[in-house]
Design an enzyme around this catalytic site. Structure first.
Site, PDB file in Angstrom:
ATOM      1  CE1 TYR A  27      14.822   1.693   8.792  1.00 27.40           C
ATOM      2  CE2 TYR A  27      17.072   2.924   8.556  1.00 27.40           C
ATOM      3  CZ  TYR A  27      15.592   2.806   8.909  1.00 27.40           C
ATOM      4  OH  TYR A  27      15.285   4.035   9.507  1.00 27.40           O
ATOM      5  CG  HIS A  28      15.610   3.563   1.452  1.00 29.23           C
ATOM      6  ND1 HIS A  28      16.199   4.804   1.729  1.00 29.23           N
ATOM      7  CD2 HIS A  28      15.501   3.216   0.168  1.00 29.23           C
ATOM      8  CE1 HIS A  28      16.475   4.903   0.275  1.00 29.23           C
ATOM      9  NE2 HIS A  28      16.137   4.610  -0.405  1.00 29.23           N
ATOM     10  N   GLY A  29      18.071   3.960   4.659  1.00 34.41           N
ATOM     11  CA  GLY A  29      18.353   5.345   5.392  1.00 34.41           C
ATOM     12  C   GLY A  29      17.835   6.424   4.408  1.00 34.41           C
TER      13      GLY A  29
END
Length: 378
Positions: A175-177
């Protein structure tokens, strides 16, 4: 906002009432914690008149009310007759600048990596960033900097690192913060623990930043072409990527929803290379760095048209970060679409298991203290 909150709470605690009327007339209704009769709320004015008066409330009057509110609030804080230049400089301008400067500490760490790589290359007469193991000592030195930053600033933990193969390929899907700081930390840890690079996919614009291209190539970062990704995996390397990319980074929020938009190229890469997929999620990753909410829809439209990351980023908060690496997903009988959906579900399950929704900055900061630590999965 902080000052206004203190002012409001003080009034509520003290049971103070106010003779404020939005119509500007002589209103006898008072504010209290108990419901008032309906007639007192309208101040004997018709609904149409009330809405009209609210509509024509001038900007100047709004500013005046705000200033008077700040003056009263500062009185509660013991700041009488404040110097407004000082207030603006130290209470508004300086905190805002700090919030937007903190992300540059991460940029600074990246440039430290650039310096380490270039100095090592000059010392050993290396000019090819793809030369392989000859760059291993430089990668370890740079990774040590990031590992120290991870421990000191975020008390970073990695759960499930042992699931990644120490030899052979694997695809890490995360998941890309707002800023993929957590992935940089994992990349550094793999370099130090497994003594081999964790290759990565980055947006093309990063290769245009002055001084970064050579460093990125040396650290095993690619722009993500399908053929190149398959080649990296078939050579026996680990590869990490975020299907949500910049869209997920810039326009995600504290609800941690995946924003993949039917992207399944990663699944096609995994199938062609014949490698397992490892889902990865980092708790509180959206609390470390944030993006302003104002104008987000317009900025998203601009991004879709230009692919330029035009959204401002602020933060660099020392929140607690925990990275979780899930079990490998591998089934040669699944199609690329089915494999992508299975990975999507696995990552959603990890978010549900490890992240309290919605994310909260204060809670994420308090989790640095053992007594406040939150682990949803127990």
């Amino acid at each position: 906002m902080f000052v206004f909150t203190i002012f409001t709470m003080a009034h509520l605690v003290d049971g103070v009432t106010s003779n404020f009327c939005v119509t500007g007339g002589n209103c006898s209704a008072t504010m209290s914690l108990h419901p008032a009769p309906e007639s007192s709320l309208v101040c004997n004015a018709t609904t149409e008149q009330l809405l009209t008066n609210i509509t024509i409330l001038s900007w100047t009057e709004s500013v005046t009310v705000t200033i008077e509110t700040l003056q009263v609030a500062m009185g509660y804080l013991g700041l009488h007759s404040p110097d407004w230049e000082t207030v603006f400089t130290y209470w508004i301008l300086l905190p805002t600048i700090v919030l937007y400067i903190l992300p540059w500490t991460m940029v600074g760490a990246l440039y430290v990596t650039v310096i380490i790589i270039h100095r090592y290359g000059e010392k050993h007469n290396l000019t090819d960033p793809f030369a392989g193991d000859v760059w291993l000592p430089a990668r370890r030195m740079a990774s040590t900097v990031w590992d120290i930053m991870a421990k000191v600033w975020h008390a970073h933990e990695i759960h499930g690192l042992e699931k990644l193969p120490t030899r052979g390929p694997g695809l890490l899907v995360y998941y890309h913060g707002t800023v993929p700081l957590d992935f940089y930390y994992v990349l550094a840890k793999v370099n130090l623990v497994q003594n081999r690079p964790l290759c990565a996919v980055a947006d093309r614009f990063m290769f245009n930043i002055p001084g970064w291209k050579f460093m990125l190539h040396t650290m095993g970062v690619t722009s993500g072409e399908h053929r190149h990704c398959v080649q990296v995996l078939k050579k026996g390397n680990l590869l990490g990527l975020a299907p949500g990319g910049l869209r997920e980074a810039l326009f995600g929020d504290e609800n941690y929803r995946l924003m993949w938009k039917r992207r399944m190229g990663f699944a096609a890469v995994a199938k062609e290379a014949g490698v397992p997929i490892f889902p990865m999620f980092t708790q509180n990753c959206r609390e470390a760095f944030r993006t302003p909410r104002m104008g987000k829809r317009f900025l998203e439209w601009v991004y879709e048209k230009t692919r330029m990351p035009v959204v401002g980023i602020y933060g660099g908060f020392p929140v607690k970060l925990r990275t979780y690496i899930g079990d490998p997903i591998y089934d040669p009988n699944l199609s690329a679409e089915e494999l992508a959906k299975k990975t999507h579900r696995a990552l959603e399950d990890m978010i549900e298991a490890h992240q309290k929704i919605p994310g909260n900055l204060l809670r994420a900061l308090l989790e640095r203290i053992p007594v406040f630590r939150f682990q949803k999965n127990g």
